[in-house]
Design an enzyme around this catalytic site. Sequence first.
Site, PDB file in Angstrom:
ATOM      1  N   HIS A  19      22.486 -24.934 -14.670  1.00  0.00           N
ATOM      2  CA  HIS A  19      23.337 -23.942 -14.949  1.00  0.00           C
ATOM      3  C   HIS A  19      24.177 -23.282 -14.725  1.00  0.00           C
ATOM      4  CE1 HIS A  19      20.312 -22.955 -10.466  1.00  0.00           C
ATOM      5  NE2 HIS A  19      19.792 -22.746 -11.824  1.00  0.00           N
ATOM      6  N   HIS A  59       7.201 -22.863 -11.453  1.00  0.00           N
ATOM      7  CA  HIS A  59       8.869 -22.798 -11.353  1.00  0.00           C
ATOM      8  C   HIS A  59       9.183 -23.395  -9.851  1.00  0.00           C
ATOM      9  CE1 HIS A  59      12.752 -21.496 -13.194  1.00  0.00           C
ATOM     10  NE2 HIS A  59      12.923 -21.606 -11.770  1.00  0.00           N
ATOM     11  N   ARG A  93      12.255 -27.318 -15.963  1.00  0.00           N
ATOM     12  CA  ARG A  93      11.744 -25.777 -15.779  1.00  0.00           C
ATOM     13  C   ARG A  93      10.320 -25.863 -16.533  1.00  0.00           C
ATOM     14  NH1 ARG A  93      17.207 -24.157 -17.815  1.00  0.00           N
ATOM     15  NH2 ARG A  93      17.584 -23.312 -16.920  1.00  0.00           N
ATOM     16  N   LYS A 118      17.584 -23.914 -21.518  1.00  0.00           N
ATOM     17  CA  LYS A 118      17.964 -22.774 -21.544  1.00  0.00           C
ATOM     18  C   LYS A 118      19.858 -22.168 -22.340  1.00  0.00           C
ATOM     19  CE  LYS A 118      17.949 -18.551 -19.138  1.00  0.00           C
ATOM     20  NZ  LYS A 118      17.274 -17.775 -17.521  1.00  0.00           N
ATOM     21  N   ARG A 148      11.112 -26.900  -9.621  1.00  0.00           N
ATOM     22  CA  ARG A 148      12.026 -26.716  -9.342  1.00  0.00           C
ATOM     23  C   ARG A 148      12.885 -26.447  -8.426  1.00  0.00           C
ATOM     24  NH1 ARG A 148      16.250 -26.393 -13.950  1.00  0.00           N
ATOM     25  NH2 ARG A 148      17.457 -24.886 -13.967  1.00  0.00           N
ATOM     26  N   TYR A 183      19.892 -21.342  -3.512  1.00  0.00           N
ATOM     27  CA  TYR A 183      19.385 -22.614  -2.031  1.00  0.00           C
ATOM     28  C   TYR A 183      20.444 -22.800  -1.752  1.00  0.00           C
ATOM     29  CZ  TYR A 183      17.441 -22.884  -7.095  1.00  0.00           C
ATOM     30  OH  TYR A 183      15.954 -22.623  -7.912  1.00  0.00           O
TER      31      TYR A 183
END
Length: 376
Positions: free
Chosen positions: A334, A308, A206, A231, A311, A343
Amino acid sequence: MIKFRYSPKDNRFYLRFHYSKTFFSIAKSIPKGFFHSVDNDNAWSYPNDPNIIKQVLNAFAVHDIRILPREIPKQCEILGDFFKATRERNFSFRTTKTYYSHIFQLLVFTEKLPVNVKTSDLDKYLDHLVTDRGVKAASVRSARQAFIFYFREVRQQFTQLKFPRMMVGSKLPEVLSAEETKSIFNALPNRKHKMLLLISYSSGLRVSEVIHLKITDIDLKRNMIRVGQGKGKKDRYTILATSLVEELKEYLKVREYNLLLRQSYNEVRANPWLFPGSGNRPLHIRTAEAIFTNAAKKANIGKKVSFHSLRHAFATHLLELGTDLRMIQTLLGHASVRTTQIYTKVARSRLENIVSPLDRISAAKENIKLLPENKN
């Protein structure tokens, strides 16, 4: 209704209400107050002193006092319990800032102290966001989460607070092809800017993660990058492209040389950031985003992309190369594989291997035509 307003003319706060013996008695008991009676406009005024203002708010809170939150000095801490709760729960700065913004805007909308807010006020404000301001569903959902946290968990004001489930549209990201990604890198003559984007794509970072990388986070022997407090305040490791190692070593030499032009040797040694900004701070996030935007423009990228997108490209290209989805989830950091599964919907290789049923029917027709005619 009791109104409490600031007057810049004399730098005093004015408390107005319809005559009530109870209210008058409370107002009189607060120190440094002064009673005004001009043309049937009766009011009590108080100096712009946070301690006095806090006493007024506390005394009249049970009587549903109306305020303009932006006028109230920060020292009064009308949301002090919120900040205490976020510190105790170790919330990230971004989450704290987002939640605070939603709650403060609610108070501005209602002109109330938190204790006077009702569930109907929450509904009216959320409806205002959608109908009057046209905010996106994600922002409405974020506001809901902030209200549940503050009014249900922290203040326990609405212990059963819930909101109906929102139907949120699912948008797929526009993914850069390998050729488009390469053209963006080639559009950057500046070595630092190019390395910034290369590492982000190489490791699936990120923008906030890549600008906060420290030199000590790069493991050139193992071709790994340590992402500290990403995150969700989680540490993780991700990959570093082997083809980038030598170029990265050269960049580190250039980085040190450029810093020495404006800083002392000791200051350069004390600067930990891989991509330093002004002073001893990392590169600003807006600067990083502007670098990508300008590079995409120079590369004539017609798609709607942002920083972004690098990514997104990292994850999609890995999936197209056959990388296991769980491994991609780990690299991206994640919490749930469901987030990573998006994806699979944009990976070209997965779609290219699927044969349309129309093609099968068409192929079957061609086979029928090739069969010899039955003359009997």
